[in-house]
Design a protein around this motif. Structure first.
Motif, PDB file in Angstrom:
ATOM      1  N   VAL A   1       0.838  -1.205   0.000  1.00 53.23           N
ATOM      2  CA  VAL A   1       0.000   0.000   0.000  1.00 53.23           C
ATOM      3  C   VAL A   1       0.872   1.253   0.000  1.00 53.23           C
ATOM      4  O   VAL A   1       0.638   2.203  -0.764  1.00 53.23           O
ATOM      5  CB  VAL A   1      -0.945   0.000   1.212  1.00 53.23           C
ATOM      6  N   VAL A   2       1.894   1.253   0.848  1.00 59.76           N
ATOM      7  CA  VAL A   2       2.789   2.416   0.902  1.00 59.76           C
ATOM      8  C   VAL A   2       3.501   2.600  -0.432  1.00 59.76           C
ATOM      9  O   VAL A   2       3.611   3.721  -0.951  1.00 59.76           O
ATOM     10  CB  VAL A   2       3.808   2.248   2.048  1.00 59.76           C
ATOM     11  N   ALA A   3       3.980   1.487  -1.026  1.00 63.31           N
ATOM     12  CA  ALA A   3       4.657   1.573  -2.325  1.00 63.31           C
ATOM     13  C   ALA A   3       3.716   2.097  -3.401  1.00 63.31           C
ATOM     14  O   ALA A   3       4.129   2.861  -4.289  1.00 63.31           O
ATOM     15  CB  ALA A   3       5.205   0.200  -2.719  1.00 63.31           C
ATOM     16  N   ALA A   4       2.441   1.721  -3.335  1.00 64.89           N
ATOM     17  CA  ALA A   4       1.471   2.212  -4.310  1.00 64.89           C
ATOM     18  C   ALA A   4       1.337   3.727  -4.225  1.00 64.89           C
ATOM     19  O   ALA A   4       1.257   4.425  -5.244  1.00 64.89           O
ATOM     20  CB  ALA A   4       0.114   1.549  -4.076  1.00 64.89           C
ATOM     21  N   TYR A   5       1.341   4.248  -3.015  1.00 66.42           N
ATOM     22  CA  TYR A   5       1.223   5.704  -2.849  1.00 66.42           C
ATOM     23  C   TYR A   5       2.518   6.422  -3.232  1.00 66.42           C
ATOM     24  O   TYR A   5       2.474   7.577  -3.663  1.00 66.42           O
ATOM     25  CB  TYR A   5       0.777   6.047  -1.429  1.00 66.42           C
ATOM     26  N   VAL A   6       3.651   5.760  -3.091  1.00 65.29           N
ATOM     27  CA  VAL A   6       4.895   6.335  -3.616  1.00 65.29           C
ATOM     28  C   VAL A   6       4.793   6.502  -5.126  1.00 65.29           C
ATOM     29  O   VAL A   6       5.153   7.551  -5.689  1.00 65.29           O
ATOM     30  CB  VAL A   6       6.111   5.463  -3.237  1.00 65.29           C
ATOM     31  N   VAL A   7       4.296   5.466  -5.802  1.00 65.85           N
ATOM     32  CA  VAL A   7       4.111   5.527  -7.258  1.00 65.85           C
ATOM     33  C   VAL A   7       3.155   6.662  -7.626  1.00 65.85           C
ATOM     34  O   VAL A   7       3.392   7.410  -8.580  1.00 65.85           O
ATOM     35  CB  VAL A   7       3.591   4.175  -7.782  1.00 65.85           C
ATOM     36  N   CYS A   8       2.076   6.807  -6.869  1.00 70.52           N
ATOM     37  CA  CYS A   8       1.123   7.892  -7.132  1.00 70.52           C
ATOM     38  C   CYS A   8       1.789   9.260  -6.984  1.00 70.52           C
ATOM     39  O   CYS A   8       1.535  10.164  -7.787  1.00 70.52           O
ATOM     40  CB  CYS A   8      -0.056   7.802  -6.168  1.00 70.52           C
ATOM     41  N   GLY A   9       2.620   9.414  -5.959  1.00 71.47           N
ATOM     42  CA  GLY A   9       3.310  10.684  -5.760  1.00 71.47           C
ATOM     43  C   GLY A   9       4.241  11.023  -6.910  1.00 71.47           C
ATOM     44  O   GLY A   9       4.285  12.157  -7.382  1.00 71.47           O
ATOM     45  N   ILE A  10       4.983  10.029  -7.390  1.00 75.51           N
ATOM     46  CA  ILE A  10       5.848  10.246  -8.556  1.00 75.51           C
ATOM     47  C   ILE A  10       5.008  10.659  -9.757  1.00 75.51           C
ATOM     48  O   ILE A  10       5.314  11.624 -10.467  1.00 75.51           O
ATOM     49  CB  ILE A  10       6.654   8.972  -8.866  1.00 75.51           C
ATOM     50  N   GLY A  11       3.917   9.941  -9.973  1.00 75.64           N
ATOM     51  CA  GLY A  11       3.088  10.210 -11.144  1.00 75.64           C
ATOM     52  C   GLY A  11       2.464  11.587 -11.124  1.00 75.64           C
ATOM     53  O   GLY A  11       2.398  12.262 -12.166  1.00 75.64           O
ATOM     54  N   ILE A  12       2.024  12.054  -9.965  1.00 78.93           N
ATOM     55  CA  ILE A  12       1.329  13.340  -9.924  1.00 78.93           C
ATOM     56  C   ILE A  12       2.277  14.482 -10.250  1.00 78.93           C
ATOM     57  O   ILE A  12       1.890  15.477 -10.872  1.00 78.93           O
ATOM     58  CB  ILE A  12       0.642  13.553  -8.554  1.00 78.93           C
ATOM     59  N   GLU A  13       3.550  14.358  -9.897  1.00 77.00           N
ATOM     60  CA  GLU A  13       4.505  15.408 -10.253  1.00 77.00           C
ATOM     61  C   GLU A  13       4.961  15.282 -11.703  1.00 77.00           C
ATOM     62  O   GLU A  13       5.308  16.292 -12.328  1.00 77.00           O
ATOM     63  CB  GLU A  13       5.705  15.395  -9.307  1.00 77.00           C
ATOM     64  N   LEU A  14       4.955  14.066 -12.248  1.00 80.64           N
ATOM     65  CA  LEU A  14       5.209  13.927 -13.678  1.00 80.64           C
ATOM     66  C   LEU A  14       4.142  14.657 -14.489  1.00 80.64           C
ATOM     67  O   LEU A  14       4.388  15.065 -15.636  1.00 80.64           O
ATOM     68  CB  LEU A  14       5.233  12.450 -14.074  1.00 80.64           C
ATOM     69  N   PHE A  15       2.960  14.812 -13.902  1.00 79.73           N
ATOM     70  CA  PHE A  15       1.906  15.590 -14.560  1.00 79.73           C
ATOM     71  C   PHE A  15       1.992  17.072 -14.194  1.00 79.73           C
ATOM     72  O   PHE A  15       1.980  17.940 -15.077  1.00 79.73           O
ATOM     73  CB  PHE A  15       0.531  15.052 -14.187  1.00 79.73           C
ATOM     74  N   ASN A  16       2.062  17.388 -12.917  1.00 83.75           N
ATOM     75  CA  ASN A  16       1.923  18.775 -12.460  1.00 83.75           C
ATOM     76  C   ASN A  16       2.930  19.718 -13.101  1.00 83.75           C
ATOM     77  O   ASN A  16       2.569  20.780 -13.618  1.00 83.75           O
ATOM     78  CB  ASN A  16       2.069  18.846 -10.936  1.00 83.75           C
ATOM     79  N   VAL A  17       4.195  19.363 -13.039  1.00 85.96           N
ATOM     80  CA  VAL A  17       5.242  20.289 -13.477  1.00 85.96           C
ATOM     81  C   VAL A  17       5.163  20.556 -14.980  1.00 85.96           C
ATOM     82  O   VAL A  17       5.146  21.715 -15.411  1.00 85.96           O
ATOM     83  CB  VAL A  17       6.629  19.769 -13.050  1.00 85.96           C
ATOM     84  N   PRO A  18       5.103  19.524 -15.854  1.00 83.79           N
ATOM     85  CA  PRO A  18       4.933  19.825 -17.289  1.00 83.79           C
ATOM     86  C   PRO A  18       3.620  20.545 -17.587  1.00 83.79           C
ATOM     87  O   PRO A  18       3.549  21.354 -18.519  1.00 83.79           O
ATOM     88  CB  PRO A  18       4.979  18.440 -17.949  1.00 83.79           C
ATOM     89  N   TRP A  19       2.581  20.273 -16.822  1.00 90.56           N
ATOM     90  CA  TRP A  19       1.288  20.923 -17.045  1.00 90.56           C
ATOM     91  C   TRP A  19       1.386  22.428 -16.795  1.00 90.56           C
ATOM     92  O   TRP A  19       1.003  23.242 -17.635  1.00 90.56           O
ATOM     93  CB  TRP A  19       0.249  20.288 -16.135  1.00 90.56           C
ATOM     94  N   PHE A  20       1.904  22.810 -15.623  1.00 94.18           N
ATOM     95  CA  PHE A  20       2.055  24.235 -15.330  1.00 94.18           C
ATOM     96  C   PHE A  20       2.974  24.911 -16.345  1.00 94.18           C
ATOM     97  O   PHE A  20       2.718  26.028 -16.792  1.00 94.18           O
ATOM     98  CB  PHE A  20       2.621  24.435 -13.918  1.00 94.18           C
ATOM     99  N   THR A  21       4.053  24.211 -16.716  1.00 93.58           N
ATOM    100  CA  THR A  21       5.003  24.781 -17.663  1.00 93.58           C
ATOM    101  C   THR A  21       4.349  24.982 -19.025  1.00 93.58           C
ATOM    102  O   THR A  21       4.574  25.999 -19.694  1.00 93.58           O
ATOM    103  CB  THR A  21       6.233  23.863 -17.795  1.00 93.58           C
ATOM    104  N   ALA A  22       3.540  24.022 -19.456  1.00 91.58           N
ATOM    105  CA  ALA A  22       2.863  24.137 -20.754  1.00 91.58           C
ATOM    106  C   ALA A  22       1.869  25.284 -20.763  1.00 91.58           C
ATOM    107  O   ALA A  22       1.771  26.031 -21.751  1.00 91.58           O
ATOM    108  CB  ALA A  22       2.155  22.822 -21.086  1.00 91.58           C
ATOM    109  N   VAL A  23       1.127  25.454 -19.680  1.00 89.67           N
ATOM    110  CA  VAL A  23       0.181  26.570 -19.606  1.00 89.67           C
ATOM    111  C   VAL A  23       0.920  27.896 -19.701  1.00 89.67           C
ATOM    112  O   VAL A  23       0.515  28.815 -20.427  1.00 89.67           O
ATOM    113  CB  VAL A  23      -0.646  26.482 -18.309  1.00 89.67           C
ATOM    114  N   GLN A  24       2.035  28.019 -18.982  1.00 91.98           N
ATOM    115  CA  GLN A  24       2.819  29.256 -19.021  1.00 91.98           C
ATOM    116  C   GLN A  24       3.429  29.496 -20.395  1.00 91.98           C
ATOM    117  O   GLN A  24       3.617  30.648 -20.803  1.00 91.98           O
ATOM    118  CB  GLN A  24       3.924  29.191 -17.951  1.00 91.98           C
TER     119      GLN A  24
END
Length: 410
Positions: A309-332
């Motif tokens: 369960v903990v490892a699954a949430y680690v994967v989720c944390g990695i994935g959400i930043e793989l989205f967030n940072v390029p997303w904000f950068t693309a909007v800008q």
């Protein structure tokens, strides 16, 4: 490649000031509900008043986001940051005064104003990044900012709990006000000017122009729809189902604490990774990262070892930043600069606006249909929405307008 593009953004004083202000605002936004929870434990705040205060805080946040987007494009992103930070400071001071023997209406009014200040600064900060940081280094800048916010959410709970042992909660709330002062005063001036024809228009016309600009970018609408779906389903599963599973299946809060800590650690790792990684199909990689959040509800479907369960949430944390940072950068990068704050406000309004609805519906859904079907539905939605969004023209690189999207398919 010029020296400007190779120089780290972390060595730029103007960005460091912006980074410090954004981090202070993020820490203050996170800290208020946590500290008010400590006030309930201390006995200086009734749980009913806590619920009311947090509810009106969210309402103030959502109401202020579109207004601040228009104001930041009309006048100055820096001025919007200043006044929103000062408003949050005043609201936080009122919250402190309303604790204990203070009047309840003051606590509620302060929470409303503090929430409005928190919401007002978000699109202005996003637009200010585009004025302070050159285009080649914005992804690094966004990664540095999200890294700082994740660090504070990881270490701040323990720090706040330690401070609560020696200081009254009212003093901690006053400290949150100091963070808002820093968020208001520290960031540098930007270089933008109000766009011709914007100042003096009606609010609704200006906001509609921002919506029109957003509609010019099919990848933005598709990505925003996917993000809103994941927040409304996956985040709700974490917020409601994870505590229940931790208590009923594992018999303690250890799984809840471990999963949330793992998520933050994963997000830190994701921010470090994406600060340097520039994949060609950056949009598809980002949407793939967002789809990884399906792992969270899947890990709760059946009893599994705690480490899984903990490892699954680690994967989720990695994935959400793989989205967030390029997303904000693309909007800008892609949005018309004179309309950037309005499009950013639409981003926050839609994605965060659906979060309370998901949180409100998931508990009754679990009661009506059971935990397993609801979690399976949440996992399917988290996986399907980003994958369907990836079919939209322009999402491969998060680039292009409606007019150019057909030529950039694939």
């Amino acid at each position: 490649m010029t020296a400007t593009t190779t120089r780290s953004v972390l060595r730029e004083p103007r960005f460091l000031r912006l980074w410090a202000g954004t981090t202070a605002s993020g820490l203050a936004t996170w800290a208020l509900p946590f500290v008010l929870g400590l006030a309930v434990l201390e006995g200086t705040l009734d749980p009913v008043w806590l619920g009311v205060a947090l509810g009106v805080r969210t309402a103030g946040f959502l109401a202020a986001v579109p207004v601040s987007g228009v104001l930041a494009d009309r006048y100055s992103r820096r001025a919007t940051v200043l006044w929103s930070g000062l408003a949050a400071t005043a609201g936080t001071a009122a919250v402190a005064a309303g604790l204990g023997a203070g009047p309840g209406w003051l606590l509620v009014a302060g929470s409303l104003v503090a929430g409005a200040g928190q919401g007002a600064c978000r699109p202005a900060f996003q637009a200010l990044v585009a004025e302070v940081v050159d285009a080649d280094r914005r992804q690094q800048a966004n990664a540095a900012t999200t890294f700082a916010v994740r660090v504070t959410t990881l270490v701040a709970p323990a720090g706040a709990a330690l401070l609560a042992a020696v200081l009254p909660v009212r003093a901690l709330v006053a400290g949150i006000g100091v963070l808002w002062v820093l968020a208001a005063l520290v960031p540098p001036r930007g270089t933008g000017r109000p766009a011709a024809g914007v100042t003096g228009s009606s609010f609704w016309r200006d906001f509609a122009d921002g919506v029109t600009e957003a509609r010019r970018h099919p990848w933005f609408l598709a990505g925003l729809g996917a993000l809103a779906t994941v927040i409304a389903t996956g985040y709700s599963a974490t917020g409601v189902a994870l505590p229940l599973v931790s208590r009923d299946v594992y018999g303690s809060e250890a799984v809840l604490a471990g999963a949330l800590t793992g998520y933050t650690v994963g997000a830190l790792a994701g921010a470090v990774l994406v600060s340097r990684w520039r994949p060609v199909a950056r949009g598809w990689v980002a949407l793939g990262g967002l789809a990884l959040y399906a792992v969270a509800p899947l890990s709760l479907l059946v009893p599994l070892p705690v480490w899984v369960v903990v490892a699954a949430y680690v994967v989720c944390g990695i994935g959400i930043e793989l989205f967030n940072v390029p997303w904000f950068t693309a909007v800008q990068r892609e949005v018309e600069p004179s309309k950037l704050a309005r499009v950013s406000s639409l981003d926050f309004l839609v994605s965060y606006g659906l979060a309370p609805l998901g949180l409100a519906l998931i508990a009754p859904a679990i009661t009506a249909f059971g935990t397993t079907p609801v979690l399976a539905t949440c996992a399917a939605a988290c996986a399907a929405a980003p994958l369907l969004a990836a079919l939209t023209p322009g999402t491969r690189r998060f680039t292009g307008t409606r007019r150019r999207a057909r030529s950039e398919r694939g």
